[in-house]
Every structure is written in C-alpha cells, then in structure tokens.
Design a protein around this motif. Structure first.
Motif, PDB file in Angstrom:
ATOM      1  N   ILE A 166       0.698  -1.206  -0.036  1.00 54.42           N
ATOM      2  CA  ILE A 166       0.079  -0.246  -0.289  1.00 54.42           C
ATOM      3  C   ILE A 166       0.880   1.250  -0.237  1.00 54.42           C
TER       4      ILE A 166
ATOM      5  N   HIS B  44      -5.346  10.572  14.916  1.00 56.18           N
ATOM      6  CA  HIS B  44      -6.821  10.582  14.272  1.00 56.18           C
ATOM      7  C   HIS B  44      -7.976   9.783  15.029  1.00 56.18           C
TER       8      HIS B  44
ATOM      9  N   MET C 276      -8.336  -3.982   8.376  1.00 55.20           N
ATOM     10  CA  MET C 276      -7.561  -4.126   7.672  1.00 55.20           C
ATOM     11  C   MET C 276      -7.564  -3.177   7.209  1.00 55.20           C
ATOM     12  N   PHE C 277      -6.665  -3.063   7.458  1.00 47.64           N
ATOM     13  CA  PHE C 277      -5.830  -1.431   6.472  1.00 47.64           C
ATOM     14  C   PHE C 277      -5.701  -1.639   5.343  1.00 47.64           C
ATOM     15  N   HIS C 278      -6.112  -0.148   4.358  1.00 49.77           N
ATOM     16  CA  HIS C 278      -5.840  -0.189   2.855  1.00 49.77           C
ATOM     17  C   HIS C 278      -5.685   1.411   2.436  1.00 49.77           C
ATOM     18  N   ARG C 279      -6.548   1.834   1.116  1.00 44.72           N
ATOM     19  CA  ARG C 279      -6.484   2.923   0.983  1.00 44.72           C
ATOM     20  C   ARG C 279      -8.235   3.001   1.288  1.00 44.72           C
TER      21      ARG C 279
ATOM     22  N   MET D 136      -2.841   8.132  12.152  1.00 42.71           N
ATOM     23  CA  MET D 136      -4.408   6.993  12.479  1.00 42.71           C
ATOM     24  C   MET D 136      -4.405   6.118  13.442  1.00 42.71           C
TER      25      MET D 136
ATOM     26  N   ALA E  19      -8.766   7.072   9.708  1.00 41.81           N
ATOM     27  CA  ALA E  19      -8.570   7.393   8.645  1.00 41.81           C
ATOM     28  C   ALA E  19      -7.130   8.970   8.262  1.00 41.81           C
ATOM     29  N   ILE E  20      -6.577   8.871   7.377  1.00 38.51           N
ATOM     30  CA  ILE E  20      -5.605   9.545   6.933  1.00 38.51           C
ATOM     31  C   ILE E  20      -5.282  10.058   5.793  1.00 38.51           C
ATOM     32  N   ALA E  21      -4.476  11.362   5.641  1.00 40.53           N
ATOM     33  CA  ALA E  21      -4.012  11.832   3.781  1.00 40.53           C
ATOM     34  C   ALA E  21      -2.378  11.939   4.316  1.00 40.53           C
TER      35      ALA E  21
ATOM     36  N   THR F  86      -4.060  -4.350  12.904  1.00 41.50           N
ATOM     37  CA  THR F  86      -5.006  -3.203  11.634  1.00 41.50           C
ATOM     38  C   THR F  86      -6.753  -3.830  12.624  1.00 41.50           C
TER      39      THR F  86
ATOM     40  N   TRP G 231      -2.451  14.285   7.170  1.00 48.28           N
ATOM     41  CA  TRP G 231      -3.267  14.352   7.939  1.00 48.28           C
ATOM     42  C   TRP G 231      -3.540  13.654   9.143  1.00 48.28           C
TER      43      TRP G 231
ATOM     44  N   GLU H 276      -3.345  -6.100  -2.933  1.00 46.39           N
ATOM     45  CA  GLU H 276      -3.709  -5.227  -4.328  1.00 46.39           C
ATOM     46  C   GLU H 276      -4.476  -5.606  -5.285  1.00 46.39           C
TER      47      GLU H 276
ATOM     48  N   ILE I 220      -2.425  11.141  -0.536  1.00 43.31           N
ATOM     49  CA  ILE I 220      -2.465   9.261  -0.276  1.00 43.31           C
ATOM     50  C   ILE I 220      -3.635   8.841   0.813  1.00 43.31           C
TER      51      ILE I 220
ATOM     52  N   SER J 111      -5.416   6.721   2.994  1.00 39.83           N
ATOM     53  CA  SER J 111      -5.458   5.318   3.939  1.00 39.83           C
ATOM     54  C   SER J 111      -6.549   4.811   5.144  1.00 39.83           C
ATOM     55  N   GLY J 112      -6.337   4.351   5.966  1.00 43.32           N
ATOM     56  CA  GLY J 112      -6.768   3.902   7.219  1.00 43.32           C
ATOM     57  C   GLY J 112      -7.116   2.517   7.541  1.00 43.32           C
ATOM     58  N   THR J 113      -7.648   1.908   8.680  1.00 45.69           N
ATOM     59  CA  THR J 113      -8.436   0.475   8.949  1.00 45.69           C
ATOM     60  C   THR J 113      -9.848   0.748   8.868  1.00 45.69           C
TER      61      THR J 113
END
Lengths: 401, 139, 148
Positions: A153, A166, C106-109, A163, C71-73, A263, A215, C140, C87, C89-91
């Motif tokens: 990722i 937030h 799950m950790f993903h975009r 994460m 979520a983060i950016a 996770t 962020w 992916e 990008i 993403s978050g859990t």
C-alpha cells in the motif's frame, strides 16, 4: 522459594513479584542529541558510559555485566551490534530489543540482572544513529510493516501515528490545537536541557501552520530524527549504600506486548500500556497512580502520544489529558509535571537512546540534580515509559528516591 | 480442527527488496586518524595504560574505557591468508583474489588486506598500495 | 564518511492462513478464521487464536464491507518526498460492534476526498471494497475501500 502475595493478573498475564534484591540507579550519562554526530556509535556509547561511571564513582573494570539496546539494525545499517556498539571487552553482555520500547527495556533488563543476584553492578546502555540511512530514515522505517499485506500500500512510519492520532481525536473529540499544546510545552521545557536538540519557544499556531506531513500530523507534532547515546549504572542495595547517599531505587517494572494485529484493534486507547503500567504499579505498591506519582516521563515521539500515554498510565482520565494540559497540570510547576526535561519532542529521538533518556530525566528529578529542569514540587516517586512496535509494546519503570 | 493444508504449492511467497538508497557510516575520531595515516603511508594503533597496543586504533582503550595514546606501527606480517573464488552473489570470479589479515608484533588486532604475489602466512610484508583496500606483497 | 549501498532481497512466506486469504482475494472473497471457543474472527486470518492459544476452528467469509475506523491523508512518500495529491488510507472494521477493542480489520487505501478526512466525516462511514479487474492473489487485488 519465598513467595509474597504480590500477584498481578490481567487476562492471560499472571506475574508473581517474588521477593528479590533491591536495585538502585547510582549514575547516569548521555551525549547531546543531535541530527548528526560524526562520532562512531562506539564513541557515542563511550562518552555516555564514562559520564555514568564517573557519577557512580566506578571504573569500567568494576562493572559485572553489561546490557545494550538499539533499534532495528536496518536503521544504522550494521548487524553486528555487540562489537559495533559496545566499546569495551570481556564482560557478560546482553542485547535487548523490543522496537521503540527498547530504551526503557534496557534498564528493566539491568534491573533483573541485579535483582536476580546474577550481577552486582550493571552498565545499561542505549544508542542510536539514525543519520546513516539515506535518503532519510523514513525509507528504512518502511520495513516495520508487514511485507505482504501492508508494504504494497506504500506506507511510511508517520501513517501509523496519524491513524492513531486521528482515531484518538475522533473518539474523544480532542481538537488539534489542544494536542499541539504538548509540543509547545515540551519544546519549551527542552530549552533548559543542555542535551536537547530542538528546544525553543513555539506557539500552538506554529504547530498548526507547520507543514502537513500526514494529516492530522504536522511537522511540529513530530519529534526530530537524532543521533545519541545514554547510559545508566544500576547496582544492588549494598553497593548503592557504599557509593552514594542519594540512590534512586527501581520500585517497579512492567512490560507487555499486545495482540499482533494492529489493524484489528481500537486505536484510541493503549491497552498494552495500561497492562504494563499496572504491573509496574503493583510491584511498587501504588494503588492510585494519579495521586502517588509525583512526576511522569511518558514517551512522546508525537505530541498526542504523550496524552494517550498519560491516560493509559492512569494519570489522566480517558480522553481528558488534553484538558489537563490546558489547565497546566502537566507543566513543570503543575500538580503532576510531565516531560519536564523536554521529552523526545524537545530533546530528540534517537530511538533506543530516547527511551533511556526518559529514565535518566526521571532519575535527575528524583535525585534533585535536574538543575533548571527541576520541577517545583517535591518529588518522591516517578514513572517513565516507552512504547514500540506497531502500537503493541510498552515498557514502564517506576523510580523512587 | 486444524485447517492446515501443508502443501507447498498452496502457499504464496512474496518477493521483497529492502530498498535503501545508501548508508553513510562515520569513521569517528580514531577512524579518521587511522585513514589519514594510511594516506600518509603510516599505520596507527592505540597504546593503553596497561602497555598493550590495539590496531586499528579507537578513541579509547577497549580494556577499561580510558584514553590511550596513538603510536605508529611498523613491520607488518601476514598472519592469515585465503583465496576468494566467488563474489558475494555466488558468481565465479575470472581470477581468484587473495585476501588476508596483517598484524604487527606486540600489537593486538589486525587489518584486512588484499594480497599480491606469493606471500605466505608468517611472511613479512610491505604495502604496495597505500589506498583502501590496502594491497600488500612479500617484503 | 564511508558510503555503502545494500542489496537485500527477500522471499517472504505468506504461510498457511495468509496464503488462503490472498487466494480468496483473487475470487473477490475476504476470508477469515474463527475460534469456536471465544468466537473471535481473525482478518487477516491466523492459524491460531491469540486469546485462547489454540488452533482456530475453520474459515468464514466476511462481507467486503465495513466501517472506517480511522483515516489519514499522506502528503509524504515513504522516502519522505513531498506528494502533490495525498494518499488516503486507514483501517476498516469489517465485522462486530463499535465497542469491540479487538475486531477483524483491514488496512487499505480509502477512496475519498481530503476534505472528508480533514473534517473526520469519513471516520465511521460505511465502505465497500472496490475490486480490480485483474486479480493475482495480492492485497492489491482490492483497489480501495469506497464509501457507500
């Protein structure tokens, strides 16, 4: 074997604190933390060790055992850490490692070396040279992620903090401005610390307006990347009584690793630290931490992390630490000073050395040698802590004078 | 129930490459002194309070962590010798190269060098090229 | 200063549980393991239950839907270069109740906008996996999780 009623239970954890030897810290030393040191790791370790030995009044040949700690080998690009880190020879030596929590695991390991009766005088060392990896230590941090499920990722280390931060902000409705106060407090505290890399007077506005990295993490929410080393001398009770009038006793230690999948865990509260903290408190006979702890050194690689750690250490109610920062409770002249030496945000973050720096800052406070960093109230008991791996591990030390 | 398949063809392997642009290592104080010495055609070691000499030098004595004095070392001899036929990735080299460790009388430690000619273990050697890596041959 | 460029190459084994999980992704399935004793569901799957310290008891298929836990950016790449477009993403919590401390996740975009991350409106939102056309048995195979 003689057994006390001192049993600590939590879920699967069942620790019996048996009657063991008392252990004291009688000397501490560290190098200045800096973005880049041109010394070798051995030379940094030697500088810190000699300062610690001098304070203890011991020579290297008086030491029985040695404990060393440093973060993953990929950070400085060398595998043979024993030879690479430790500047001397012919002592039983142990390396301990649990990610970012290593720095506080080093004195915990030193503690049980002495408490068990194996060694009388232990030199416990932590070192890190973060500057060696190019283009940036960030690049190597990538490999703490799961290579199959997470690395594709494209994460960097800041993601994990962002994460967590937030989720914390969301769960407890804590605004960024309140979290930034920790950065302001710690950097101001570090201005009085002769070993600090990044002390100074900044404002909440400076933090909020600094570059957004991930962020909600801005540049000034993060501790700097550093090189440095730290060392402490830990001895048994009879040695401590012979060498100093002001020993600082290790009253309790605790450490835990939470489940292995970050996770699938609530990120707003650090359960693993609560478990480790309660273990250390139990050992130290502390029942009401927020009343009995006089000064705290929670691990603060990021400003929100200090808040979460204060909460998990039971020094602030859940989600209320930011409010207490606002009220000045954690200031150097407050009711429960937190990171009076400047913490990682101000002093710097050479991973393992930063954890040991936390313990050393606490040691100075209890000994009364913190100089300009000394807190206003009288201090008898304090707690220092570090945290590591992917939001999993925590190590806690309670010191008492 | 142990729902393990256990057959290797059912398992997935993931190729990964640990990418780092580079590492930059600092020589430190004693390392600089040693490398500068090599450029001038000299070997430096460190003499401890016990009288023992260590090479390469360090900023302090490994025996007791006290400061030592730099001393110049002369008359190296070849203590160990080996022949390398493959590179680090298992590829056969066109011509084997000889590497060895040189030491000095009355000094502890040694230096890894490339060896040319027919020098044998125990022979006195002289430095052919004062550059890193050092190249030595029979004196 | 001495400069050295490492060449470290690895072949990581996904192991028993993760191999099944990755092969499941190829068929647009999110598979987890379950422990019958404590009823815990593991995603990513494990061959053993962490709580009970015994082997897990079988496989369950989960919906490819969940709620965003965090979520983060990101404006920096893994080499700390600046990115123009963040990008995100978050859990993602796949199953269970909001109060669980541990859950299949799950950790993903996440396919959303920076504004929604900034004002936190994406946290707690319901999302669904967007699958790639070509799937090879990798994390992916999911392009991202998108708000529904």
């Amino acid at each position: 074997m003689e057994r006390s009623a001192n049993v600590y239970r939590y879920g699967l954890i069942h620790v019996e604190v048996r009657k063991v030897r008392k252990v004291a810290i009688i000397g501490a030393g560290m190098t200045k933390f800096a973005r880049r040191h041109f010394k070798t790791p051995q030379e940094l370790v030697q500088e810190a060790s000699i300062k610690a030995l001098e304070e203890a009044g011991l020579g290297y040949n008086d030491i029985d055992c040695v404990v060393i700690g440093s973060a993953p080998d990929a950070f400085d690009g060398v595998h043979q850490k024993g030879e690479y880190l430790f500047p001397a020879m012919n002592k039983p030596m142990t390396r301990v490692f649990i990610g970012g929590a290593t720095g506080v695991m080093v004195p915990i390991s030193g503690y049980y070396h002495v408490a068990s009766g194996m060694c009388d005088k232990v030199l416990a060392i932590a070192e890190e040279k973060m500057s060696q990896a190019r283009p940036h230590p960030q690049a190597v941090f990538r490999y703490i992620w799961d290579p199959i499920l997470e690395t594709p990722i494209g994460p960097n280390l800041l993601w994990i903090f962002a994460m967590e931060m937030h989720r914390y902000m969301y769960a407890y409705k804590v605004p960024k401005e309140d979290i930034a106060l920790v950065s302001v407090k710690n950097k101001a505290n570090a201005a009085d610390n002769p070993y600090a890399q990044l002390g100074g007077r900044i404002t909440v506005d400076d933090v909020i307006k600094s570059e957004v990295l991930v962020w909600p993490v801005n540049r000034l929410d993060v501790s700097p990347v550093s090189d440095g080393a730290a060392a402490v001398v830990m001895v048994s009770e009879d040695v401590a009584r012979r060498y100093t009038d002001t020993p600082v006793w290790v009253a309790g230690v605790g450490w835990t690793l939470d489940n292995t999948e970050w996770t699938g865990r609530d990120l707003s509260y650090n359960r693993y630290l609560e478990i480790a903290g309660r273990m250390a408190y139990k050992m130290a006979g502390i029942e009401r931490p927020n009343k009995e702890i006089d000064v705290a050194e929670p691990y603060d690689p990021f400003d929100y992390k200090e808040l979460m750690h204060l909460e998990a250490l039971q020094l602030a109610p859940k989600g209320k630490a930011a409010q207490l920062v606002k009220e000045g409770v954690f200031n150097r002249d407050g009711d429960l000073p937190s990171s009076p030496g400047g913490g990682l945000l101000g002093v710097g973050n050479p991973i393992a050395a930063a954890g040991l720096m936390k313990v050393i800052s606490l040691y100075w406070q209890l000994k009364g040698t913190a100089g300009k960093m000394q807190v206003k109230k009288p201090v008898y008991t304090g707690v220092a802590q570090a945290w590591g791996d992917l939001m999993q591990a925590s190590t806690v030390v309670v010191l008492r004078r | 129930m142990w729902s393990k398949k256990g057959r290797i063809e059912d398992l997935i392997f993931w190729k990964g490459n640990m990418e780092v642009e580079a590492y930059e290592y600092d020589e430190g104080n004693a390392g600089k002194k040693f490398i500068e010495g090599i450029k001038e055609g000299k070997f430096y070691g460190i003499k401890c309070s016990s009288g023992k000499v260590y090479v390469p030098p360090r900023d302090y004595c490994p025996e007791d962590m006290t400061e030592g004095n730099y001393v110049e070392l002369t008359e190296p001899y070849l203590d160990l010798l080996t022949e390398v036929r493959e590179d680090s990735y298992g590829n056969k080299l066109e011509k084997p190269i000889k590497v060895g460790i040189i030491r000095f009388l009355n000094a502890k430690g040694g230096i890894i060098v490339r060896v040319e000619g027919d020098a044998k273990e125990g022979d006195k050697v002289k430095v052919i090229k004062w550059e890193w890596p050092l190249v030595v041959g029979k004196a | 200063m001495i400069r050295y460029v490492p060449k470290a190459k690895y072949s990581y084994s996904a192991g028993q549980a993760q191999s099944v999980f990755l092969n499941g992704l190829k068929e647009k399935k999110i598979l987890g393991t379950v422990c019958n004793k404590c009823k815990k569901v593991y995603v990513p799957p494990k061959m053993y239950c962490e709580e009970c310290f015994k082997p897990t008891d079988g496989w369950v298929e989960l919906k490819d839907e969940g709620i965003v836990h965090t979520a983060i950016a990101s404006f920096v790449s893994w080499t700390r270069d600046r990115l123009e477009e963040p990008i995100i993403s978050g859990t993602i919590k796949l199953y269970g109740s909001e109060r669980d401390y541990v859950f299949p996740g799950m950790f993903h975009r996440i396919c959303t906008t920076y504004d929604k991350v900034r004002d936190m409106s994406i946290i707690g939102a319901k999302v669904k996996a967007v699958w790639n056309e070509k799937r090879v048995g990798s994390i992916e195979d999911i392009q991202c999780f998108k708000e529904v």
